[in-house]
Scaffold this active site. Structure first.
Site, short mmCIF file in Angstrom:
data_model
loop_
_atom_site.label_atom_id
_atom_site.label_comp_id
_atom_site.label_asym_id
_atom_site.label_seq_id
_atom_site.Cartn_x
_atom_site.Cartn_y
_atom_site.Cartn_z
N SER A 1 0.83 -1.21 0.00
CA SER A 1 0.00 0.00 0.00
C SER A 1 0.87 1.27 0.00
O SER A 1 0.52 2.27 -0.64
CB SER A 1 -0.99 0.00 1.16
OG SER A 1 -0.34 0.22 2.39
N ASN A 2 2.00 1.24 0.69
CA ASN A 2 2.91 2.39 0.62
C ASN A 2 3.49 2.53 -0.78
O ASN A 2 3.67 3.65 -1.28
CB ASN A 2 4.02 2.26 1.66
CG ASN A 2 3.56 2.71 3.03
OD1 ASN A 2 3.37 3.90 3.27
ND2 ASN A 2 3.32 1.76 3.92
N LEU B 1 19.01 -5.85 5.44
CA LEU B 1 20.01 -5.74 4.37
C LEU B 1 21.43 -5.80 4.97
O LEU B 1 21.66 -5.36 6.10
CB LEU B 1 19.80 -4.44 3.61
CG LEU B 1 18.48 -4.42 2.81
CD1 LEU B 1 18.07 -3.00 2.47
CD2 LEU B 1 18.60 -5.28 1.55
N ASN C 1 13.48 4.08 4.46
CA ASN C 1 12.52 3.07 4.92
C ASN C 1 11.38 3.78 5.63
O ASN C 1 11.55 4.86 6.17
CB ASN C 1 13.23 2.13 5.90
CG ASN C 1 12.31 1.06 6.46
OD1 ASN C 1 11.54 0.44 5.70
ND2 ASN C 1 12.34 0.84 7.75
N HIS D 1 8.73 3.16 8.79
CA HIS D 1 8.54 2.30 9.96
C HIS D 1 7.29 2.75 10.71
O HIS D 1 7.12 3.96 10.93
CB HIS D 1 9.78 2.38 10.86
CG HIS D 1 9.67 1.50 12.06
ND1 HIS D 1 9.82 0.13 12.00
CD2 HIS D 1 9.36 1.78 13.36
CE1 HIS D 1 9.64 -0.39 13.20
NE2 HIS D 1 9.36 0.59 14.04
N LEU E 1 19.18 -1.60 12.88
CA LEU E 1 17.77 -1.65 12.48
C LEU E 1 16.96 -0.44 12.97
O LEU E 1 17.06 -0.06 14.13
CB LEU E 1 17.15 -2.95 13.03
CG LEU E 1 15.86 -3.39 12.35
CD1 LEU E 1 16.10 -3.84 10.92
CD2 LEU E 1 15.20 -4.52 13.16
C1 GRF Z 1 3.80 -0.65 6.82
O1 GRF Z 1 3.13 -0.52 8.05
C2 GRF Z 1 5.20 -0.15 6.93
O2 GRF Z 1 5.36 0.92 7.80
C3 GRF Z 1 5.92 -1.36 7.47
O3 GRF Z 1 5.32 -2.46 6.84
C4 GRF Z 1 3.99 -2.11 6.44
C5 GRF Z 1 3.91 -2.33 4.97
O4 GRF Z 1 2.62 -2.12 4.46
N1 GRF Z 1 7.35 -1.24 7.25
P1 GRF Z 1 2.40 -2.01 2.90
O5 GRF Z 1 3.00 -3.27 2.27
O6 GRF Z 1 3.06 -0.77 2.43
O7 GRF Z 1 0.90 -1.96 2.71
#
Ligand code: GRF
Length: 193
Positions: A15-16, A96, A110, A112, A147
């Site tokens: 989704s991101n 990584l 990244n 988080h 991390l």
């Molecule tokens: C998100 O909550 C992101 O912050 C975390 O993993 C999740 C990934 O969600 N690192 P999506 O695959 O982007 O929907």
């Protein structure tokens, strides 16, 4: 304007990734999504990329076994092949290697799901509720060998409400993730131009 070429690395639903792809459609956005790479061949996110007309490739980590750096070298070769400038991790569930992180230093970011430095690692929503915090959120940061620890680019908070479950809180956080990731990528791409 020369747009920076971006690779998005995913392992799951993406989704991101979709939020970044949408943002990059704007005429004035300083980055273009050149490729999406996944270490999980059947990641649901991969299927959604094709619809957007963006290259999508899977590099399965399993054949590499414990050899983390060998997988990362393969990843790096794909990034070079696509002439990538910036790498965005978006739900990429692999640590990584120091070699890879050093190679992409300053160009590897990244997202988080917590207000870093609080709640590094997994199950952040569950842990935020258990800790009784009133504010939770999401962070976009540069990746360093340790991390969830690099310099912060963007951060946004949401309230933790009475009766919240990890799922309801995750949904509230996800909305801000989709806002701050495109903003963070814009800032990074502009700073590199
Ligand atoms: C998100 O909550 C992101 O912050 C975390 O993993 C999740 C990934 O969600 N690192 P999506 O695959 O982007 O929907």
């Amino acid at each position: 304007m020369t747009r920076k070429r971006v690779a998005i690395l995913i392992s799951g639903r993406g989704s991101n990734m979709m939020a970044l792809i949408e943002a990059a459609k704007a005429a004035d956005y300083p980055a273009e999504i050149a490729v999406v790479l996944s270490n999980v061949p059947d990641a649901t996110g991969l299927a959604r990329v094709g619809e957007a007309g963006i290259a999508a490739e899977a590099i399965d980590h399993k054949p590499f076994g414990q050899d983390r750096e060998a997988f990362d070298r393969q990843l790096d070769a794909a990034l070079e092949a696509h002439r990538i400038d910036i790498v965005c991790l978006a739900g990429f569930m692999r640590v990584l290697s120091p070699w890879f992180v050093a190679r992409w230093n300053g160009r590897l970011i990244n997202i988080h799901p917590s207000l870093l430095p609080a709640f590094k690692g997994l199950h952040t929503h569950e842990r935020a509720i258990a800790a009784g915090v009133k504010e939770h959120g999401a962070t976009v940061h540069f990746v360093v060998p340790e991390l969830d620890s690099g310099p912060i680019i963007e951060q946004a908070s949401v309230p933790v409400l009475p009766g919240d479950t990890p799922d309801s809180l995750a949904a509230r956080v996800l909305e801000v993730e989709h806002r701050i990731y495109p903003r963070a990528l814009r800032r990074l791409a502009e700073s590199l131009i």
